[in-house]
Design an enzyme around this catalytic site. Structure first.
Site, PDB file in Angstrom:
ATOM      1  N   ARG A   1     -31.115  -8.193  87.523  1.00  0.00           N
ATOM      2  CA  ARG A   1     -30.771  -7.635  88.888  1.00  0.00           C
ATOM      3  C   ARG A   1     -29.114  -7.205  88.705  1.00  0.00           C
ATOM      4  O   ARG A   1     -28.135  -7.793  88.676  1.00  0.00           O
ATOM      5  CB  ARG A   1     -30.555  -8.688  89.921  1.00  0.00           C
ATOM      6  CG  ARG A   1     -32.199  -9.498  90.160  1.00  0.00           C
ATOM      7  CD  ARG A   1     -32.102 -10.463  91.147  1.00  0.00           C
ATOM      8  NE  ARG A   1     -33.257 -11.092  91.644  1.00  0.00           N
ATOM      9  CZ  ARG A   1     -33.552 -12.001  92.422  1.00  0.00           C
ATOM     10  NH1 ARG A   1     -32.550 -12.603  93.031  1.00  0.00           N
ATOM     11  NH2 ARG A   1     -34.675 -12.399  92.446  1.00  0.00           N
TER      12      ARG A   1
ATOM     13  N   ASP B   1     -25.463  -5.283  89.137  1.00  0.00           N
ATOM     14  CA  ASP B   1     -24.595  -5.374  90.161  1.00  0.00           C
ATOM     15  C   ASP B   1     -24.535  -3.808  90.649  1.00  0.00           C
ATOM     16  O   ASP B   1     -24.850  -2.981  89.902  1.00  0.00           O
ATOM     17  CB  ASP B   1     -23.495  -5.910  89.804  1.00  0.00           C
ATOM     18  CG  ASP B   1     -23.404  -7.376  89.469  1.00  0.00           C
ATOM     19  OD1 ASP B   1     -24.161  -7.907  90.140  1.00  0.00           O
ATOM     20  OD2 ASP B   1     -22.531  -7.874  88.934  1.00  0.00           O
TER      21      ASP B   1
ATOM     22  N   TYR C   1     -27.846  -5.314  76.489  1.00  0.00           N
ATOM     23  CA  TYR C   1     -26.804  -4.569  77.386  1.00  0.00           C
ATOM     24  C   TYR C   1     -25.812  -3.815  76.370  1.00  0.00           C
ATOM     25  O   TYR C   1     -25.508  -4.100  75.255  1.00  0.00           O
ATOM     26  CB  TYR C   1     -25.898  -5.373  78.412  1.00  0.00           C
ATOM     27  CG  TYR C   1     -26.887  -5.854  79.445  1.00  0.00           C
ATOM     28  CD1 TYR C   1     -26.756  -5.361  80.837  1.00  0.00           C
ATOM     29  CD2 TYR C   1     -27.154  -7.235  79.410  1.00  0.00           C
ATOM     30  CE1 TYR C   1     -27.404  -5.825  81.662  1.00  0.00           C
ATOM     31  CE2 TYR C   1     -28.190  -7.620  80.441  1.00  0.00           C
ATOM     32  CZ  TYR C   1     -28.244  -6.957  81.764  1.00  0.00           C
ATOM     33  OH  TYR C   1     -28.779  -7.387  82.829  1.00  0.00           O
TER      34      TYR C   1
ATOM     35  N   ARG D   1     -19.656  -8.351  81.656  1.00  0.00           N
ATOM     36  CA  ARG D   1     -18.260  -7.793  82.084  1.00  0.00           C
ATOM     37  C   ARG D   1     -16.885  -8.766  81.663  1.00  0.00           C
ATOM     38  O   ARG D   1     -16.186  -8.388  81.326  1.00  0.00           O
ATOM     39  CB  ARG D   1     -18.390  -7.258  83.271  1.00  0.00           C
ATOM     40  CG  ARG D   1     -19.413  -6.093  83.728  1.00  0.00           C
ATOM     41  CD  ARG D   1     -19.842  -5.760  85.073  1.00  0.00           C
ATOM     42  NE  ARG D   1     -18.611  -5.969  85.913  1.00  0.00           N
ATOM     43  CZ  ARG D   1     -18.610  -5.822  87.202  1.00  0.00           C
ATOM     44  NH1 ARG D   1     -19.616  -6.371  87.933  1.00  0.00           N
ATOM     45  NH2 ARG D   1     -17.379  -5.880  87.915  1.00  0.00           N
TER      46      ARG D   1
END
Length: 251
Positions: free
Chosen positions: A50, A52, A113, A200
């Site tokens: 999910r 952001d 990622y 992040r």
């Protein structure tokens, strides 16, 4: 009801993240609206991750159950056609029929990622919403060395959002690599699963090392603190891309 696996590409800039919301455009909402226009089904999508608001995807995975047994290529082309009409920046790269036991979230064996940093003095024009602009020179060798200290199983409380809903802060980080290609710095991260904002947060803290504000001991101290306040800056969402998820071939 036949189940379909969707491989999705999207520019996350105009969306308030993946998850459907009542009063904001989302990636999930866009695809579900297109599916409804195509076949009248209002079934919810499940997703591998999910993402952001502002986060992009090169290969997000989702699944959906449809009432009719459509050809996979028909689903792909029809849903994409409605996404074009809606002027969305979300498209289905591939659609395939899968067994009912397949679940985009719970069947995933790994998630991957990439975080993109443009490291130069000049601000970004073409990549303003697709990479993090850092004007101060970053030492990517130092960042790579520090990143290796975070591999393996750790309590990553420091590097997760206070809104994270995961039952445990303990995760196993399989890959965290930092590479420079001219002005472009790529940080690649792989794990079975991630905490909310973990990538992040890790990238932001590694940038503290790259800028010289932190050293390896500072990074390890932040990890050991198990305290969100010990985290460095959190890198902005627009540099992050979901690039894929792994599944067993028997699925």
């Amino acid at each position: 009801m036949p189940r379909y696996r969707l491989t999705i590409e999207y520019d996350g800039t105009p969306y308030a993240g993946w998850q459907r919301q009542d009063n904001a455009p989302t990636v999930q909402g866009a695809i579900e609206a297109a599916i409804f226009k195509f076949c009248g089904d209002r079934n919810s999508l499940g997703a591998a991750g999910r993402t952001d608001a502002g986060v992009h995807a090169l290969r997000q995975t989702a699944h959906v159950d449809l009432t009719k047994d459509w050809a996979a290529s028909k689903v792909r082309d029809a849903v994409n056609a409605y996404l074009v009409l809606a002027k969305d920046s979300v498209f289905l790269l591939n659609v395939e029929k899968v067994p009912d036991r397949f679940d985009a979230r719970f069947s995933a064996l790994g998630r991957h990622y990439i975080y993109r940093i443009i490291n130069r003095r000049t601000p970004l024009a073409l990549e303003a919403n697709r990479a993090w602009w850092v004007s101060k020179k970053l030492d990517t060798d130092a960042m790579q060395e520090a990143a290796q200290l975070l591999l393996g199983q750790h309590d990553f409380t420091t590097f997760r959002s206070t809104q994270c809903q995961s039952k445990s802060p303990v995760k196993t980080l399989d890959v965290l690599d930092v590479q420079r290609h001219g002005e472009l710095i790529e940080v690649r991260a792989s794990a079975r699963s991630f905490l909310h904002n973990q990538v992040r947060s890790l990238v932001g803290s590694l940038s503290e090392v790259g800028s010289g504000r932190w050293n390896n001991d500072d990074l390890l101290a932040a990890l050991a603190a198990c305290d969100r306040k010990a985290c460095g800056m959190v890198a902005p969402a627009h540099g992050l891309y979901m690039i894929g998820a792994d599944y067993s071939p028997i699925l």
